[in-house]
Scaffold this motif. Structure first.
Motif, PDB file in Angstrom:
ATOM      1  N   GLU A 167      12.189   1.429 -21.186  1.00  0.00           N
ATOM      2  CA  GLU A 167      12.841   1.469 -20.036  1.00  0.00           C
ATOM      3  C   GLU A 167      13.840   2.977 -20.410  1.00  0.00           C
ATOM      4  N   PHE A 168      14.612   2.904 -21.580  1.00  0.00           N
ATOM      5  CA  PHE A 168      15.402   4.070 -22.017  1.00  0.00           C
ATOM      6  C   PHE A 168      14.720   5.462 -21.812  1.00  0.00           C
ATOM      7  N   TRP A 169      13.508   5.471 -22.306  1.00  0.00           N
ATOM      8  CA  TRP A 169      12.684   6.663 -22.253  1.00  0.00           C
ATOM      9  C   TRP A 169      12.236   7.160 -20.939  1.00  0.00           C
TER      10      TRP A 169
ATOM     11  N   PHE B 285      13.951  10.459 -19.380  1.00  0.00           N
ATOM     12  CA  PHE B 285      12.676  11.368 -18.660  1.00  0.00           C
ATOM     13  C   PHE B 285      13.067  11.598 -17.118  1.00  0.00           C
ATOM     14  N   LEU B 286      13.361  10.839 -16.658  1.00  0.00           N
ATOM     15  CA  LEU B 286      13.356  11.204 -14.927  1.00  0.00           C
ATOM     16  C   LEU B 286      15.216  11.825 -14.662  1.00  0.00           C
ATOM     17  N   ARG B 287      15.769  11.628 -15.755  1.00  0.00           N
ATOM     18  CA  ARG B 287      17.079  12.513 -15.365  1.00  0.00           C
ATOM     19  C   ARG B 287      17.035  13.855 -16.077  1.00  0.00           C
TER      20      ARG B 287
ATOM     21  N   PRO C 298       8.638  18.636 -10.738  1.00  0.00           N
ATOM     22  CA  PRO C 298       9.795  19.128 -10.122  1.00  0.00           C
ATOM     23  C   PRO C 298      11.195  18.411 -10.427  1.00  0.00           C
ATOM     24  N   ASN C 299      12.163  19.290 -10.296  1.00  0.00           N
ATOM     25  CA  ASN C 299      13.326  18.859 -10.573  1.00  0.00           C
ATOM     26  C   ASN C 299      14.099  17.886  -9.533  1.00  0.00           C
ATOM     27  N   PHE C 300      13.711  16.599  -9.499  1.00  0.00           N
ATOM     28  CA  PHE C 300      14.328  15.546  -8.669  1.00  0.00           C
ATOM     29  C   PHE C 300      15.616  15.387  -9.266  1.00  0.00           C
ATOM     30  N   VAL C 301      16.348  15.025  -8.263  1.00  0.00           N
ATOM     31  CA  VAL C 301      17.845  14.453  -8.655  1.00  0.00           C
ATOM     32  C   VAL C 301      17.864  13.185  -7.943  1.00  0.00           C
TER      33      VAL C 301
ATOM     34  N   ASP D 285      15.714   1.765  -8.957  1.00  0.00           N
ATOM     35  CA  ASP D 285      14.504   1.183  -8.158  1.00  0.00           C
ATOM     36  C   ASP D 285      13.245   1.579  -8.738  1.00  0.00           C
ATOM     37  N   LEU D 286      13.275   2.983  -9.155  1.00  0.00           N
ATOM     38  CA  LEU D 286      11.953   3.463  -9.813  1.00  0.00           C
ATOM     39  C   LEU D 286      11.731   2.747 -10.999  1.00  0.00           C
ATOM     40  N   VAL D 287      12.550   2.512 -11.955  1.00  0.00           N
ATOM     41  CA  VAL D 287      12.233   1.925 -13.085  1.00  0.00           C
ATOM     42  C   VAL D 287      12.010   0.408 -12.926  1.00  0.00           C
TER      43      VAL D 287
END
Length: 103
Positions: free
Chosen positions: A66-68, A72-74, A81-84, A92-94
């Protein structure tokens, strides 16, 4: 006081952790923004890019904690793509990806 502190500590250790995020919101968001490149759901028919890990593969990879995943998503990546994401979207995604983990 020391015994009370120990009791509070142990009570907190045995209580189940509250789940952050909405699995259904994470699934909807991943179908909307991630499914062009990743297989994010069994409901999905196809992806535009081949060779990228499915969300189920990510969920079941012991190295992808979960930490990874949150890190990764941040973090901006050249291959993605650089999603913010807001904190709520990230939760929600996690939560959704975590729900794909096989027991």
């Amino acid at each position: 006081l020391v015994l009370a502190g120990i009791a509070v500590f142990w009570a907190g250790q045995s209580a189940p952790a509250a789940q952050l995020g909405s699995i259904s919101s994470g699934e909807a968001m991943s179908l909307e923004i991630c499914s062009d490149c990743h297989v994010v759901s069994d409901k999905q028919v196809r992806v535009d890019l081949v060779g990228l890990p499915s969300f189920r593969e990510v969920a079941n990879n012991p190295e992808k904690t979960e930490f990874w995943l949150r890190t990764f998503l941040r973090t901006p990546h050249f291959e993605m793509p650089n999603f913010v994401f807001t904190d709520e979207q990230l939760d929600d995604l996690v939560a959704y990806i975590g729900s794909l983990k096989e027991e």
